[in-house]
Design a protein around this motif. Sequence first.
Motif, PDB file in Angstrom:
ATOM      1  N   GLY A 120      57.472  67.787  67.804  1.00 21.91           N
ATOM      2  CA  GLY A 120      58.467  67.234  66.889  1.00 21.91           C
ATOM      3  C   GLY A 120      57.904  66.422  65.737  1.00 21.91           C
ATOM      4  N   LEU A 121      56.596  66.406  65.569  1.00 17.88           N
ATOM      5  CA  LEU A 121      55.998  65.660  64.476  1.00 17.88           C
ATOM      6  C   LEU A 121      55.837  66.547  63.250  1.00 17.88           C
ATOM      7  CD1 LEU A 121      55.086  64.155  67.134  1.00 17.88           C
ATOM      8  CD2 LEU A 121      53.147  63.345  65.793  1.00 17.88           C
ATOM      9  N   ALA A 122      55.959  65.935  62.082  1.00 20.99           N
ATOM     10  CA  ALA A 122      55.596  66.630  60.850  1.00 20.99           C
ATOM     11  C   ALA A 122      54.080  66.734  60.826  1.00 20.99           C
ATOM     12  CB  ALA A 122      56.093  65.848  59.641  1.00 20.99           C
ATOM     13  N   MET A 123      53.560  67.795  60.221  1.00 21.23           N
ATOM     14  CA  MET A 123      52.102  67.921  60.158  1.00 21.23           C
ATOM     15  C   MET A 123      51.683  68.690  58.928  1.00 21.23           C
ATOM     16  SD  MET A 123      49.361  68.942  63.015  1.00 21.23           S
ATOM     17  CE  MET A 123      47.611  68.928  62.628  1.00 21.23           C
ATOM     18  N   VAL A 124      50.582  68.211  58.343  1.00 26.56           N
ATOM     19  CA  VAL A 124      49.918  68.875  57.231  1.00 26.56           C
ATOM     20  C   VAL A 124      48.465  69.023  57.643  1.00 26.56           C
ATOM     21  CG1 VAL A 124      49.192  68.612  54.830  1.00 26.56           C
ATOM     22  CG2 VAL A 124      51.498  67.955  55.500  1.00 26.56           C
ATOM     23  N   MET A 125      47.882  70.167  57.330  1.00 28.47           N
ATOM     24  CA  MET A 125      46.501  70.420  57.714  1.00 28.47           C
ATOM     25  C   MET A 125      45.739  70.993  56.527  1.00 28.47           C
ATOM     26  SD  MET A 125      45.194  72.504  61.092  1.00 28.47           S
ATOM     27  CE  MET A 125      45.896  74.100  60.699  1.00 28.47           C
ATOM     28  N   ASP A 126      44.492  70.565  56.379  1.00 27.40           N
ATOM     29  CA  ASP A 126      43.597  71.069  55.339  1.00 27.40           C
ATOM     30  C   ASP A 126      44.098  70.711  53.938  1.00 27.40           C
ATOM     31  OD1 ASP A 126      41.302  72.359  54.378  1.00 27.40           O
ATOM     32  OD2 ASP A 126      42.289  74.312  54.295  1.00 27.40           O
ATOM     33  N   ARG A 127      44.623  69.487  53.808  1.00 24.21           N
ATOM     34  CA  ARG A 127      45.044  68.961  52.509  1.00 24.21           C
ATOM     35  C   ARG A 127      44.661  67.489  52.442  1.00 24.21           C
ATOM     36  NH1 ARG A 127      50.732  71.954  51.035  1.00 24.21           N
ATOM     37  NH2 ARG A 127      50.355  71.099  48.975  1.00 24.21           N
ATOM     38  N   CYS A 128      44.702  66.909  51.244  1.00 24.36           N
ATOM     39  CA  CYS A 128      44.286  65.526  51.056  1.00 24.36           C
ATOM     40  C   CYS A 128      45.373  64.731  50.338  1.00 24.36           C
ATOM     41  CB  CYS A 128      42.990  65.479  50.250  1.00 24.36           C
ATOM     42  SG  CYS A 128      42.439  63.807  49.917  1.00 24.36           S
ATOM     43  N   PRO A 129      45.815  63.607  50.914  1.00 27.15           N
ATOM     44  CA  PRO A 129      46.857  62.821  50.245  1.00 27.15           C
ATOM     45  C   PRO A 129      46.404  62.275  48.899  1.00 27.15           C
ATOM     46  CG  PRO A 129      46.026  61.643  52.166  1.00 27.15           C
ATOM     47  CD  PRO A 129      45.430  63.017  52.208  1.00 27.15           C
ATOM     48  N   ALA A 130      45.113  62.022  48.715  1.00 27.84           N
ATOM     49  CA  ALA A 130      44.637  61.509  47.427  1.00 27.84           C
ATOM     50  C   ALA A 130      44.773  62.558  46.326  1.00 27.84           C
ATOM     51  CB  ALA A 130      43.183  61.050  47.532  1.00 27.84           C
ATOM     52  N   ILE A 131      44.812  63.822  46.703  1.00 25.71           N
ATOM     53  CA  ILE A 131      45.076  64.908  45.746  1.00 25.71           C
ATOM     54  C   ILE A 131      46.577  65.104  45.584  1.00 25.71           C
ATOM     55  CG2 ILE A 131      44.852  67.409  45.380  1.00 25.71           C
ATOM     56  CD1 ILE A 131      42.122  67.194  46.865  1.00 25.71           C
ATOM     57  N   GLU A 132      47.308  64.995  46.679  1.00 26.62           N
ATOM     58  CA  GLU A 132      48.747  65.275  46.664  1.00 26.62           C
ATOM     59  C   GLU A 132      49.561  64.169  45.995  1.00 26.62           C
ATOM     60  OE1 GLU A 132      49.694  68.234  47.429  1.00 26.62           O
ATOM     61  OE2 GLU A 132      47.832  68.860  48.375  1.00 26.62           O
ATOM     62  N   ILE A 133      49.161  62.903  46.144  1.00 19.64           N
ATOM     63  CA  ILE A 133      49.932  61.794  45.565  1.00 19.64           C
ATOM     64  C   ILE A 133      50.098  61.958  44.050  1.00 19.64           C
ATOM     65  CG2 ILE A 133      49.861  59.309  45.063  1.00 19.64           C
ATOM     66  CD1 ILE A 133      48.842  58.953  47.995  1.00 19.64           C
ATOM     67  N   PRO A 134      49.019  62.197  43.287  1.00 17.96           N
ATOM     68  CA  PRO A 134      49.220  62.396  41.841  1.00 17.96           C
ATOM     69  C   PRO A 134      50.101  63.612  41.528  1.00 17.96           C
ATOM     70  CG  PRO A 134      46.915  61.952  42.314  1.00 17.96           C
ATOM     71  CD  PRO A 134      47.600  62.156  43.640  1.00 17.96           C
ATOM     72  N   ARG A 135      50.066  64.641  42.382  1.00 20.01           N
ATOM     73  CA  ARG A 135      50.906  65.816  42.164  1.00 20.01           C
ATOM     74  C   ARG A 135      52.384  65.476  42.285  1.00 20.01           C
ATOM     75  NH1 ARG A 135      49.961  70.031  46.067  1.00 20.01           N
ATOM     76  NH2 ARG A 135      51.350  71.226  44.768  1.00 20.01           N
ATOM     77  N   LEU A 136      52.698  64.427  43.051  1.00 19.47           N
ATOM     78  CA  LEU A 136      54.089  63.991  43.168  1.00 19.47           C
ATOM     79  C   LEU A 136      54.582  63.312  41.900  1.00 19.47           C
ATOM     80  CD1 LEU A 136      54.134  62.423  46.753  1.00 19.47           C
ATOM     81  CD2 LEU A 136      55.017  64.651  46.075  1.00 19.47           C
ATOM     82  N   GLY A 137      53.621  62.917  41.053  1.00 27.57           N
ATOM     83  CA  GLY A 137      53.981  62.261  39.817  1.00 27.57           C
ATOM     84  C   GLY A 137      54.372  60.813  39.985  1.00 27.57           C
ATOM     85  N   GLN A 138      53.959  60.195  41.093  1.00 26.85           N
ATOM     86  CA  GLN A 138      54.351  58.811  41.310  1.00 26.85           C
ATOM     87  C   GLN A 138      53.223  57.913  41.772  1.00 26.85           C
ATOM     88  OE1 GLN A 138      56.961  58.658  44.849  1.00 26.85           O
ATOM     89  NE2 GLN A 138      57.543  60.696  44.313  1.00 26.85           N
TER      90      GLN A 138
END
Length: 142
Positions: A120-138
Amino acid sequence: MTSYGDDAAVREILTRTGDTWAVVGLSTNTARAAYGVARVLQEYGKRIVPVHPKAETVLGERGYASLAEIPFPVDVVDVFVNSALAGEVADQAVAAGAKAVWFQLGVVDEAAYGRTREAGLAMVMDRCPAIEIPRLGQGPSV
């Protein structure tokens, strides 16, 4: 290499899952990726909790030797260990009551991904939040 966790899962974990992130593998070694990513997470407003056998204080936050030793709830477990060890960490995250697990770039364990999602947990694999955060535009740019 296939990424696991679509953009919606990335956005959900980063913006709505919670602000306390245990960073497994984080030490005081500023040359390691975990240190830079933890700093970005802090700049984005997340509380980081270092998890490393040395239990070092990193970026002003007290460290713990394991997820089980953290005496408060953790929302997301960010995993900076090699793929052979990552599944065990994911299982510990489930046992600790985390809401989500994030395997960093290059960390892949398909069986652990399946077990974690089934729990029941959300999961992301083989990605980096430091790359994804700027992609969110925030977030801050890295």
